[in-house]
Design an enzyme around this catalytic site. Structure first.
Site, PDB file in Angstrom:
ATOM      1  N   TYR B 283      15.986  22.226   2.622  1.00  0.00           N
ATOM      2  CA  TYR B 283      15.377  20.943   2.989  1.00  0.00           C
ATOM      3  C   TYR B 283      13.977  21.195   3.545  1.00  0.00           C
ATOM      4  O   TYR B 283      13.820  21.850   4.584  1.00  0.00           O
ATOM      5  CB  TYR B 283      16.252  20.250   4.042  1.00  0.00           C
ATOM      6  N   TYR B 333       9.632  13.826  -2.183  1.00  0.00           N
ATOM      7  CA  TYR B 333      10.516  13.750  -1.012  1.00  0.00           C
ATOM      8  C   TYR B 333      11.679  12.829  -1.339  1.00  0.00           C
ATOM      9  O   TYR B 333      11.591  11.620  -1.168  1.00  0.00           O
ATOM     10  CB  TYR B 333       9.714  13.228   0.175  1.00  0.00           C
TER      11      TYR B 333
END
Lengths: 137, 381
Positions: B283, B333
């Site tokens: 992440y 994103y």
């Protein structure tokens, strides 16, 4: 001072003592009535012992820079005139960490561990912010 | 640790992604529906085969199911925070093992670019939503929180911004090989160092790319997965940990402690060691998160991540190819969802020029106040 354009704190019964203290030049922090732990951000419950009672305690205003960053992007229009500006997280000698700004230190001279002390910066007739300056004493 | 018997009980059989970028006229429902249609095509199922739905970032599960024409036995929604992608996939694996549903669609839609999301300023609700108390001092945005964490890492361990650049450089190199990535122009360490600051010490090339898009994953039991159109990708291990106390402020240990706990659990459940992993999906809301994750999950010692990432170790062809899609920094994103989709596609061998040869095991990890990790495998050993 009605032309103050930066965000102002939302003062309510849960945090009023802090902001009243700042206007008087005192740094007031919230302390648990049961276990005495200081807490920040201000809240109705002590995260150490889950008690609800709290009082306001004056602290020394001395501490050290725990971390820093320098904003180069405008997120609040009121800050537009002073870009870039610093934000620091100060670890008070009494324990809690609080967000603030350092006054009078060049952005390239900010460093973790720098000793600082609180200064009181009047923003409006009603609001005084708690900022910090380098403590050379 | 989750019950060992859950290892390989659920598998991903379908993945769908939309285009990423500026997709005006599509709200989160449209983007989620687009991704779900792609995922159904991918696994050859019909909408009526879906008996479980969990939506994420899409504001209302009822409206989504109404619009798509779904009557699942099991439905739920999770908050639109990136840390919730891993948590939602884990929940689906558990729901399948528990018999709550046979085939669950996980549907994510994000219209952040068209909606003008900035993740800072008056609308900032990062973390506990307590950010408003800090606005008078100009403090806002998850990026600034990560900038402060990285400043601590620099101070404590001597890590440098130029070392951190290895993350942006590697992920952009991968994005250059991904036709669906938003930013595909290669960058160098110098480009990173010369790029503008957002919240110093972080540069703009340390920040993820806010865009519009959607991702859907379809999960089912391992038994059913064997009949799917494409080879199943098994969920071999998963874990979660948190550090929520005092989480209105940056953690004092870069979440190292809870990540170590999550690491122990996920490797034990999956029966996997670091050296068994063919690729990593980490992440990357901001590049320091990658550094913190590599240290927290034990790929190197704490404090040594800056050095360890050098020499192309995270690049295709390196020891641990990471975020082979370009990740949040360069693909888009998509709050962890597209990284999980990439893990599945890599394990199926569908990644073309950016394919990791013979990939069999891939780990997803997300460092945040709520952290998760999932290990995916191409076989059910």
């Amino acid at each position: 001072m009605s032309n103050y354009l930066k965000p102002l704190p939302k003062i309510d019964e849960r945090n009023r003592a802090h902001w009243d203290g700042a206007r008087e030049g005192r740094l007031m922090m919230q302390a648990c009535d049961h276990c005495a732990a200081l807490r920040y951000p201000f809240s109705s419950l002590c995260p150490k012992c889950q008690s609800t009672g709290s009082s306001w305690k004056e602290v020394s205003g001395k501490g050290q820079v725990w971390s820093w960053c320098v904003f180069h992007r405008v997120y609040f229009k009121g800050f537009e005139g002073e870009m870039p500006y610093n934000v620091v997280l100060v670890k008070l000698d009494e324990g809690p960490r609080i967000y603030s700004n350092i006054i009078g230190v060049d952005k390239d001279k900010l460093r973790i561990g720098m000793r600082v002390r609180a200064v009181f910066d009047q923003a409006t007739d009603d609001v005084t912010l708690v900022k910090f300056e380098e403590d050379k004493s | 640790m989750p019950d060992q018997s859950l290892r390989n009980r659920a598998a991903v059989i379908g993945v769908g992604t939309t285009k990423f970028g500026r997709l005006p006229g599509n709200d989160t429902y449209d983007l989620g529906a687009w991704a779900l249609r792609e995922a159904l095509d991918d696994c050859g199922l019909k909408a009526s085969d879906i008996d479980g739905v969990i939506v994420n970032r899409i504001p209302d599960y009822q409206r989504f199911c109404e619009a798509f024409g779904l009557n699942p036995r099991y439905a739920l929604m999770t908050p639109g925070q990136g840390r919730m992608s891993g948590a939602t996939i884990e929940l689906a694996a558990m729901a399948i093992a528990a018999g709550m549903a046979k085939t669950i669609a996980l549907v994510y839609g994000n219209d952040g670019r068209s909606a003008g999301d900035k993740y800072g300023g008056e609308t900032d609700r990062y973390g506990s939503g307590g950010a408003g108390q800090f606005f008078p001092y100009g403090m806002t945005s998850p990026g600034a929180v990560h900038a402060m964490m990285f400043a601590c890492h620099m101070h404590q361990f001597g890590t440098t911004s130029a070392q951190l650049a290895a993350v942006s450089v590697a992920f952009r190199k991968h994005a250059a090989l991904n036709p669906n990535a938003v930013m595909r122009k290669r960058v160098t360490v110098e480009d990173h160092q010369e790029s503008t600051f957002v919240a110093a010490p972080l540069h703009i090339l340390d920040y993820c790319l806010i865009n519009d898009g959607g991702v859907a994953l379809i999960l089912t039991s391992a038994e059913r997965a064997r009949d799917a159109k494409k080879p199943p990708v098994y969920i071999r291990g998963f874990s979660q940990a948190t550090k929520l106390e005092e989480s209105a402020l940056p953690p004092e240990d870069y979440w190292y402690g809870p990540m170590q706990a999550a690491a122990k659990d996920v490797y034990e459940m999956a029966g996997v060691k670091h050296e068994d992993l063919d690729a990593l999906m980490i992440y990357d809301n901001f590049s320091p998160t990658v550094l913190f994750s590599l240290e927290g999950f034990g790929f190197c010692k704490q404090g040594e991540g800056g050095d360890w990432m050098q020499g192309g170790r995270l690049e295709l062809g390196g020891q641990f190819p990471t975020n082979t899609s370009g990740g949040h920094l360069s693909e888009s994103y998509m709050q962890g969802w597209a990284l999980n989709a990439e893990a599945v596609r890599q394990l199926r061998g569908e990644c073309g020029e950016r394919q990791v040869k013979d990939a069999r095991l891939i780990q997803y990890m997300c460092a945040a106040p709520l952290m998760t990790s999932i290990i995916y495998g191409s076989d059910a050993t």
